[in-house]
Scaffold this motif. Structure first.
Motif, PDB file in Angstrom:
ATOM      1  N   LEU A 109       0.860  -1.177   0.000  1.00 38.24           N
ATOM      2  CA  LEU A 109       0.000   0.000   0.000  1.00 38.24           C
ATOM      3  C   LEU A 109       0.898   1.230   0.000  1.00 38.24           C
ATOM      4  N   ALA A 110       0.776   2.063  -1.010  1.00 42.48           N
ATOM      5  CA  ALA A 110       1.589   3.270  -1.134  1.00 42.48           C
ATOM      6  C   ALA A 110       0.734   4.477  -0.770  1.00 42.48           C
ATOM      7  N   LEU A 111       1.148   5.168   0.294  1.00 42.07           N
ATOM      8  CA  LEU A 111       0.397   6.313   0.809  1.00 42.07           C
ATOM      9  C   LEU A 111       1.357   7.457   1.117  1.00 42.07           C
ATOM     10  N   ASP A 112       0.838   8.687   1.115  1.00 42.41           N
ATOM     11  CA  ASP A 112       1.664   9.787   1.592  1.00 42.41           C
ATOM     12  C   ASP A 112       1.700   9.741   3.126  1.00 42.41           C
ATOM     13  N   ARG A 113       2.485  10.596   3.739  1.00 41.22           N
ATOM     14  CA  ARG A 113       2.701  10.509   5.193  1.00 41.22           C
ATOM     15  C   ARG A 113       1.410  10.665   5.997  1.00 41.22           C
ATOM     16  N   GLY A 114       0.585  11.609   5.634  1.00 42.15           N
ATOM     17  CA  GLY A 114      -0.667  11.828   6.363  1.00 42.15           C
ATOM     18  C   GLY A 114      -1.623  10.658   6.227  1.00 42.15           C
ATOM     19  N   ALA A 115      -1.738  10.133   5.017  1.00 38.81           N
ATOM     20  CA  ALA A 115      -2.630   8.994   4.791  1.00 38.81           C
ATOM     21  C   ALA A 115      -2.101   7.751   5.493  1.00 38.81           C
ATOM     22  N   ARG A 116      -0.771   7.592   5.553  1.00 36.75           N
ATOM     23  CA  ARG A 116      -0.197   6.439   6.258  1.00 36.75           C
ATOM     24  C   ARG A 116      -0.454   6.555   7.757  1.00 36.75           C
ATOM     25  N   ALA A 117      -0.368   7.769   8.287  1.00 38.93           N
ATOM     26  CA  ALA A 117      -0.666   7.964   9.711  1.00 38.93           C
ATOM     27  C   ALA A 117      -2.119   7.606  10.007  1.00 38.93           C
ATOM     28  N   ALA A 118      -3.028   7.992   9.116  1.00 38.32           N
ATOM     29  CA  ALA A 118      -4.444   7.645   9.299  1.00 38.32           C
ATOM     30  C   ALA A 118      -4.645   6.134   9.222  1.00 38.32           C
ATOM     31  N   PHE A 119      -3.958   5.486   8.275  1.00 39.74           N
ATOM     32  CA  PHE A 119      -4.055   4.036   8.147  1.00 39.74           C
ATOM     33  C   PHE A 119      -3.560   3.338   9.413  1.00 39.74           C
ATOM     34  N   LEU A 120      -2.398   3.730   9.898  1.00 38.64           N
ATOM     35  CA  LEU A 120      -1.862   3.112  11.112  1.00 38.64           C
ATOM     36  C   LEU A 120      -2.751   3.378  12.320  1.00 38.64           C
ATOM     37  N   SER A 121      -3.329   4.553  12.377  1.00 35.29           N
ATOM     38  CA  SER A 121      -4.257   4.870  13.465  1.00 35.29           C
ATOM     39  C   SER A 121      -5.482   3.966  13.409  1.00 35.29           C
ATOM     40  N   TRP A 122      -5.999   3.734  12.202  1.00 30.03           N
ATOM     41  CA  TRP A 122      -7.148   2.832  12.027  1.00 30.03           C
ATOM     42  C   TRP A 122      -6.788   1.423  12.476  1.00 30.03           C
ATOM     43  N   VAL A 123      -5.593   0.962  12.095  1.00 27.02           N
ATOM     44  CA  VAL A 123      -5.164  -0.383  12.481  1.00 27.02           C
ATOM     45  C   VAL A 123      -5.004  -0.484  13.995  1.00 27.02           C
ATOM     46  N   GLU A 124      -4.326   0.485  14.598  1.00 27.25           N
ATOM     47  CA  GLU A 124      -4.016   0.422  16.020  1.00 27.25           C
ATOM     48  C   GLU A 124      -5.237   0.635  16.909  1.00 27.25           C
ATOM     49  N   SER A 125      -6.274   1.251  16.393  1.00 23.95           N
ATOM     50  CA  SER A 125      -7.456   1.520  17.219  1.00 23.95           C
ATOM     51  C   SER A 125      -8.469   0.378  17.214  1.00 23.95           C
ATOM     52  N   ARG A 126      -8.134  -0.709  16.560  1.00 24.52           N
ATOM     53  CA  ARG A 126      -9.065  -1.846  16.551  1.00 24.52           C
ATOM     54  C   ARG A 126      -9.154  -2.429  17.956  1.00 24.52           C
ATOM     55  N   PRO A 127     -10.328  -2.880  18.316  1.00 24.43           N
ATOM     56  CA  PRO A 127     -10.468  -3.493  19.637  1.00 24.43           C
ATOM     57  C   PRO A 127      -9.684  -4.789  19.719  1.00 24.43           C
ATOM     58  N   SER A 128      -9.168  -5.061  20.886  1.00 26.18           N
ATOM     59  CA  SER A 128      -8.450  -6.306  21.113  1.00 26.18           C
ATOM     60  C   SER A 128      -9.440  -7.463  21.059  1.00 26.18           C
ATOM     61  N   ASP A 129      -8.949  -8.643  20.702  1.00 25.82           N
ATOM     62  CA  ASP A 129      -9.815  -9.823  20.664  1.00 25.82           C
ATOM     63  C   ASP A 129     -10.367 -10.130  22.036  1.00 25.82           C
ATOM     64  N   ARG A 130      -9.659  -9.793  23.092  1.00 25.97           N
ATOM     65  CA  ARG A 130     -10.136 -10.069  24.458  1.00 25.97           C
ATOM     66  C   ARG A 130     -11.306  -9.186  24.849  1.00 25.97           C
ATOM     67  N   THR A 131     -11.414  -7.990  24.251  1.00 27.09           N
ATOM     68  CA  THR A 131     -12.481  -7.081  24.630  1.00 27.09           C
ATOM     69  C   THR A 131     -13.763  -7.305  23.840  1.00 27.09           C
ATOM     70  N   ARG A 132     -13.717  -8.139  22.840  1.00 23.03           N
ATOM     71  CA  ARG A 132     -14.928  -8.404  22.043  1.00 23.03           C
ATOM     72  C   ARG A 132     -15.884  -9.271  22.843  1.00 23.03           C
ATOM     73  N   ARG A 133     -17.131  -8.980  22.731  1.00 24.32           N
ATOM     74  CA  ARG A 133     -18.147  -9.759  23.429  1.00 24.32           C
ATOM     75  C   ARG A 133     -18.397 -11.067  22.702  1.00 24.32           C
ATOM     76  N   MET A 134     -18.624 -12.056  23.471  1.00 26.09           N
ATOM     77  CA  MET A 134     -18.983 -13.343  22.910  1.00 26.09           C
ATOM     78  C   MET A 134     -20.459 -13.285  22.466  1.00 26.09           C
ATOM     79  N   PRO A 135     -20.799 -13.899  21.357  1.00 30.94           N
ATOM     80  CA  PRO A 135     -22.191 -13.901  20.922  1.00 30.94           C
ATOM     81  C   PRO A 135     -23.083 -14.560  21.980  1.00 30.94           C
ATOM     82  N   GLY A 136     -24.200 -13.943  22.237  1.00 27.96           N
ATOM     83  CA  GLY A 136     -25.170 -14.497  23.192  1.00 27.96           C
ATOM     84  C   GLY A 136     -24.976 -14.009  24.604  1.00 27.96           C
ATOM     85  N   LEU A 137     -23.972 -13.152  24.862  1.00 22.16           N
ATOM     86  CA  LEU A 137     -23.782 -12.632  26.231  1.00 22.16           C
ATOM     87  C   LEU A 137     -24.371 -11.275  26.375  1.00 22.16           C
TER      88      LEU A 137
END
Length: 140
Positions: free
Chosen positions: A112-140
């Motif tokens: 993925l080729a991005l300029d600096r600002g777009a790469r910062a936004a991409f990394l921010s999107w990646v890093e802000s994903r919820p951890s697998d441990r914080t996801r709710r289990m279905p049915g709870l």
């Protein structure tokens, strides 16, 4: 006469798809250049734009007539690899301000080729994903 009618119908269908694609692209997004790996040299790069969703990044090529996105990178399981500047004949379509980042998900490997600002936004999107441990289990 039948051939002419078929040609007109096909032309109208291509025109409608083109207008739909143009509308999709005009909704906005971040300019990006993407290629599917493995690729050799400067081959395989496609200009387009990316949009971020809650759980995926979608890429729309500028020169495609596909109704949906041309590539989808899932946020869950995404791996961000090495970064580098453009090399060799990649300078034909990129400048020194572009950063090429390796990205992999469960479905494929990309660059993925991005300029600096777009790469910062991409990394921010990646890093802000919820951890697998914080996801709710279905049915709870």
């Amino acid at each position: 006469m039948v051939v002419l009618i078929i040609l007109v119908v096909l032309l109208v269908a291509v025109a409608l798809i083109s207008v739909y694609r143009l509308i999709m692209l005009r909704r906005g997004g971040t300019a990006a250049i993407l290629r599917v790996l493995p690729a050799s040299g400067g081959q395989g790069w496609r200009h387009g734009l990316i949009r971020y969703d809650e759980d995926r990044l979608v890429f729309f090529k500028l020169t495609s007539l596909k109704l949906g996105p041309d590539a989808t990178i899932r946020r869950r399981g995404i791996e961000v690899g090495d970064r580098r500047g453009p090399r060799g004949d990649e300078y034909d379509i990129m400048t020194d301000e572009i950063i090429v980042t390796e990205v992999a998900d469960t479905e494929g490997n990309y660059e993925l080729a991005l300029d600096r600002g777009a790469r910062a936004a991409f990394l921010s999107w990646v890093e802000s994903r919820p951890s697998d441990r914080t996801r709710r289990m279905p049915g709870l």
